[in-house]
Design a protein around this motif. Structure first.
Motif, PDB file in Angstrom:
ATOM      1  N   TYR A  23     -28.911  16.300  11.764  1.00  6.00           N
ATOM      2  CA  TYR A  23     -27.658  16.436  12.500  1.00  6.00           C
ATOM      3  C   TYR A  23     -27.185  17.898  12.458  1.00  6.00           C
ATOM      4  CZ  TYR A  23     -26.851  11.303  12.511  1.00  6.00           C
ATOM      5  OH  TYR A  23     -26.931   9.946  12.711  1.00  6.00           O
ATOM      6  N   SER A  26     -29.045  20.369  14.598  1.00  7.50           N
ATOM      7  CA  SER A  26     -28.863  20.190  16.040  1.00  7.50           C
ATOM      8  C   SER A  26     -27.611  20.883  16.565  1.00  7.50           C
ATOM      9  CB  SER A  26     -28.791  18.694  16.387  1.00  7.50           C
ATOM     10  OG  SER A  26     -27.568  18.120  15.942  1.00  7.50           O
ATOM     11  N   VAL A  27     -26.797  21.427  15.671  1.00  9.60           N
ATOM     12  CA  VAL A  27     -25.545  22.069  16.062  1.00  9.60           C
ATOM     13  C   VAL A  27     -25.751  23.579  16.130  1.00  9.60           C
ATOM     14  CG1 VAL A  27     -23.105  22.403  15.507  1.00  9.60           C
ATOM     15  CG2 VAL A  27     -24.229  20.230  14.965  1.00  9.60           C
ATOM     16  N   THR A 105     -21.478   9.231  13.164  1.00 11.06           N
ATOM     17  CA  THR A 105     -22.452   9.603  14.183  1.00 11.06           C
ATOM     18  C   THR A 105     -22.780  11.091  14.107  1.00 11.06           C
ATOM     19  OG1 THR A 105     -20.760  10.117  15.829  1.00 11.06           O
ATOM     20  CG2 THR A 105     -21.531   7.824  15.724  1.00 11.06           C
ATOM     21  N   ALA A 106     -23.867  11.467  14.774  1.00  5.51           N
ATOM     22  CA  ALA A 106     -24.225  12.876  14.873  1.00  5.51           C
ATOM     23  C   ALA A 106     -23.103  13.649  15.550  1.00  5.51           C
ATOM     24  CB  ALA A 106     -25.538  13.031  15.644  1.00  5.51           C
ATOM     25  N   ASP A 107     -22.460  13.036  16.542  1.00  3.34           N
ATOM     26  CA  ASP A 107     -21.385  13.715  17.256  1.00  3.34           C
ATOM     27  C   ASP A 107     -20.189  13.968  16.350  1.00  3.34           C
ATOM     28  OD1 ASP A 107     -20.214  14.673  19.830  1.00  3.34           O
ATOM     29  OD2 ASP A 107     -18.797  13.053  19.450  1.00  3.34           O
ATOM     30  N   ALA A 108     -19.888  13.018  15.465  1.00  2.00           N
ATOM     31  CA  ALA A 108     -18.747  13.203  14.560  1.00  2.00           C
ATOM     32  C   ALA A 108     -18.989  14.388  13.635  1.00  2.00           C
ATOM     33  CB  ALA A 108     -18.510  11.931  13.751  1.00  2.00           C
ATOM     34  N   SER A 110     -21.087  16.858  14.257  1.00  2.00           N
ATOM     35  CA  SER A 110     -21.123  18.039  15.115  1.00  2.00           C
ATOM     36  C   SER A 110     -19.710  18.573  15.356  1.00  2.00           C
ATOM     37  CB  SER A 110     -21.782  17.697  16.456  1.00  2.00           C
ATOM     38  OG  SER A 110     -21.676  18.769  17.364  1.00  2.00           O
ATOM     39  N   GLN A 111     -18.774  17.693  15.638  1.00  2.00           N
ATOM     40  CA  GLN A 111     -17.397  18.121  15.879  1.00  2.00           C
ATOM     41  C   GLN A 111     -16.802  18.760  14.627  1.00  2.00           C
ATOM     42  OE1 GLN A 111     -14.687  15.427  17.925  1.00  2.00           O
ATOM     43  NE2 GLN A 111     -16.404  14.293  18.759  1.00  2.00           N
ATOM     44  N   ARG A 114     -18.403  22.242  14.229  1.00  2.00           N
ATOM     45  CA  ARG A 114     -17.902  23.188  15.227  1.00  2.00           C
ATOM     46  C   ARG A 114     -16.460  23.582  14.917  1.00  2.00           C
ATOM     47  NH1 ARG A 114     -19.373  19.924  20.471  1.00  2.00           N
ATOM     48  NH2 ARG A 114     -18.253  21.593  21.544  1.00  2.00           N
ATOM     49  N   ASP A 200     -17.398  25.110  25.173  1.00  2.00           N
ATOM     50  CA  ASP A 200     -18.252  24.389  24.233  1.00  2.00           C
ATOM     51  C   ASP A 200     -19.541  25.170  24.019  1.00  2.00           C
ATOM     52  OD1 ASP A 200     -16.686  22.263  23.564  1.00  2.00           O
ATOM     53  OD2 ASP A 200     -17.589  20.862  24.988  1.00  2.00           O
ATOM     54  N   GLN A 202     -23.531  24.701  22.801  1.00  2.00           N
ATOM     55  CA  GLN A 202     -24.626  23.783  22.552  1.00  2.00           C
ATOM     56  C   GLN A 202     -25.849  24.580  22.118  1.00  2.00           C
ATOM     57  OE1 GLN A 202     -24.141  20.512  22.659  1.00  2.00           O
ATOM     58  NE2 GLN A 202     -22.050  20.708  23.460  1.00  2.00           N
TER      59      GLN A 202
END
Length: 220
Positions: A23, A26-27, A105-108, A110-111, A114, A200, A202
């Motif tokens: 995870y 990936s950021v 999650t990966a998104d959590a 990631s946020q 970031r 954003d 990526q």
């Protein structure tokens, strides 16, 4: 990349730690170090590797992560299944910058990362902070709670932002070409816009495997 934030994951479950490392990798702007599974190994790794950020579990086989936390002089975010209010209060009292409850999650993550990157960039600006800047840095640690700066944008910053089309992602070099400025200038303004939550970031891997930062407008 040399300027990536180096992240140490401390979790006694090897498979979970490996997943979280993926995870992190990936950021954009983050690099996962080899995870460790005990408090003693964490202290050794922090001393030798000097990570920028530690992702720390509460439940470790040789000590509580909360007890380890108060020994650390490094930015730390808790990643744990410990959801009791006492653990959360202790974590923040002892200096945790954030707390993510497992499973997430990966998104959590990631946020959260970031948000940490915005916090670090805001505190890396030269000169003393005023109260408004300090409050912005504090707010930036909360994912999804970034408030755009009230200061007016310069002509170049506005041009950089206007060059981004919805649904598209660009490299700093591509933005520089679209605006007619140097890559370094475009990079500086893109980072500032990311701090404000207006842009954003990526990560994309090219054919050589070298990651490239891509910039775009946030998805509504």
């Amino acid at each position: 990349m040399a300027d990536d934030f180096r992240v140490l994951i401390v979790d006694d479950d090897f498979h979970v730690a490996k997943l979280h490392a993926a995870y992190v990798d990936s950021v954009a702007g983050f690099l996962a170090l080899a995870p460790v599974g005990t408090a003693s190994l964490a202290l050794q790794a922090i001393h030798s590797l000097r990570p920028d950020l530690v992702l720390l579990d509460v439940y470790l086989p040789d000590a509580s992560g909360l007890d380890l936390l108060q020994q650390l002089d490094v930015d730390t975010v808790m990643l744990s299944a410990a959801s009791d209010t006492a653990s959360v209060r202790v974590a923040f009292r002892r200096g945790a910058l954030g707390y993510l409850l497992k499973p997430f999650t990966a998104d959590a993550l990631s946020q959260q990362l970031r948000s940490y990157a915005r916090y670090r960039r805001l505190l890396a600006q030269p000169g003393a902070l005023d109260q408004e800047s300090l409050e912005r840095a504090k707010r930036s640690l909360i994912p999804g709670d970034v408030t755009p700066s009230a200061k007016p944008r310069s002509a170049t910053e506005a041009a950089v932002l206007d060059s981004l089309e919805p649904g598209q992602q660009y490299s700093a070099a591509e933005v520089a070409a679209r605006v007619g400025v140097s890559r370094a200038t475009a990079q500086r303004y893109l980072s500032s816009l990311a701090d404000d939550g207006a842009v954003d970031i990526q990560l994309r891997y090219g054919t050589t495997g070298r990651p490239e930062h891509r910039y775009g407008l946030p998805v509504a």
